[in-house]
Scaffold this active site. Structure first.
Site, short mmCIF file in Angstrom:
data_model
loop_
_atom_site.label_atom_id
_atom_site.label_comp_id
_atom_site.label_asym_id
_atom_site.label_seq_id
_atom_site.Cartn_x
_atom_site.Cartn_y
_atom_site.Cartn_z
N ASP A 95 0.80 -1.23 0.15
CA ASP A 95 0.06 -0.02 -0.08
C ASP A 95 0.87 1.23 -0.02
O ASP A 95 1.97 1.25 0.52
CB ASP A 95 -1.04 0.01 1.23
N1 URA Z 1 -1.34 -5.68 3.82
C1 URA Z 1 -1.90 -4.47 3.95
O1 URA Z 1 -2.69 -4.32 4.79
N2 URA Z 1 -1.02 -3.66 3.43
C2 URA Z 1 -0.01 -3.67 2.47
O2 URA Z 1 0.58 -2.89 1.89
C3 URA Z 1 0.48 -5.10 2.54
C4 URA Z 1 -0.24 -6.18 3.36
#
Ligand code: URA
Length: 229
Positions: A95
């Site tokens: 993310d």
């Molecule tokens: N899980 C999440 O919630 N975000 C990420 O960036 C990776 C795994």
């Protein structure tokens, strides 16, 4: 491979720039000046008597900072952080507000091998939360949660490992990579993720000497660790 392609890839030049470098007479193959770009590379290539080493596939470990996307194109892509290599792609997704270990490579088969749902490679995240982890959550993460995916379908998460470090921090390992998966799993136990950092893929650990935004090229032995359980 043709010499012009070789020079263009190895020195990260456009085909036009590579052709004009070849025409300048500075390129040799095994001691002979070669001025035509369509010559097949069958020996060692030199620029001004310095050997040009060309590796077809390259692999980089990047410590992703917040604010960058794991997309291949568009603004603020993590690819902007690595210079001088053609056709790089991002291996997996983090993310925009997640930091830590991400691999960039021009080897599409490798990306498929690592990200395929069948690979079962565990990725470990360090998380900090608003809320409290308690011992019974270890079992909950192990048994899995019913979560809603981007296509609005319910899926049951595979066995995950929760290692509680303090009431509000933990290492969580998952062998899938569904959208916001760690955040959603934490939400299921009443915790809101405030900080998320990927620290491991398989047995390959983020090199802590890399500051956010820094990267290093990975050697074969390091890459192999990804597939070690
Ligand atoms: N899980 C999440 O919630 N975000 C990420 O960036 C990776 C795994």
């Amino acid at each position: 491979m043709r010499l012009d392609k070789f020079i263009s890839y190895a020195l990260n030049l456009t085909r036009k720039e590579a052709t004009s470098l070849i025409k300048s007479g500075r390129i040799k193959i095994d001691g002979n000046v070669i001025k035509s770009g369509d010559t097949k590379v069958l020996g060692k290539v030199y620029l001004d008597d310095q050997e040009i080493i060309y590796k077809e596939y390259r692999y980089f470990m990047l410590n992703k900072p917040k604010g960058y996307l794991s997309t291949t194109s568009g603004e603020k892509s993590v690819l902007e952080l690595v210079s001088g290599v053609k056709d790089l792609k991002v291996c997996g997704r983090l993310d925009i507000d997640t930091t830590g270990l991400i691999i960039l490579t021009n080897d599409g088969d490798f990306i498929h091998k690592v990200t395929s749902p069948k690979s079962d490679i565990y990725k470990t995240y360090y998380v900090e939360v608003d809320g409290e982890f308690i011992n019974s959550h270890v079992e909950s993460f192990k048994n899995g949660f019913d979560l809603i995916d981007t296509d609005k379908e319910i899926y049951h998460t595979k066995e995950a490992k929760l290692e509680i470090l303090s009431t509000s921090s933990a290492n969580i390992s998952i062998c899938e990579g569904r959208f916001h998966q760690i955040k959603k799993m934490c939400h299921e136990v009443g915790c809101v993720v405030t900080n998320l950092k990927r620290i491991k893929i398989g047995s390959l650990t983020l090199d802590e000497s890399l500051k956010e935004g820094e990267y290093k090229e990975l050697k074969k032995e390091e890459l192999d660790k990804i597939f070690v359980k």
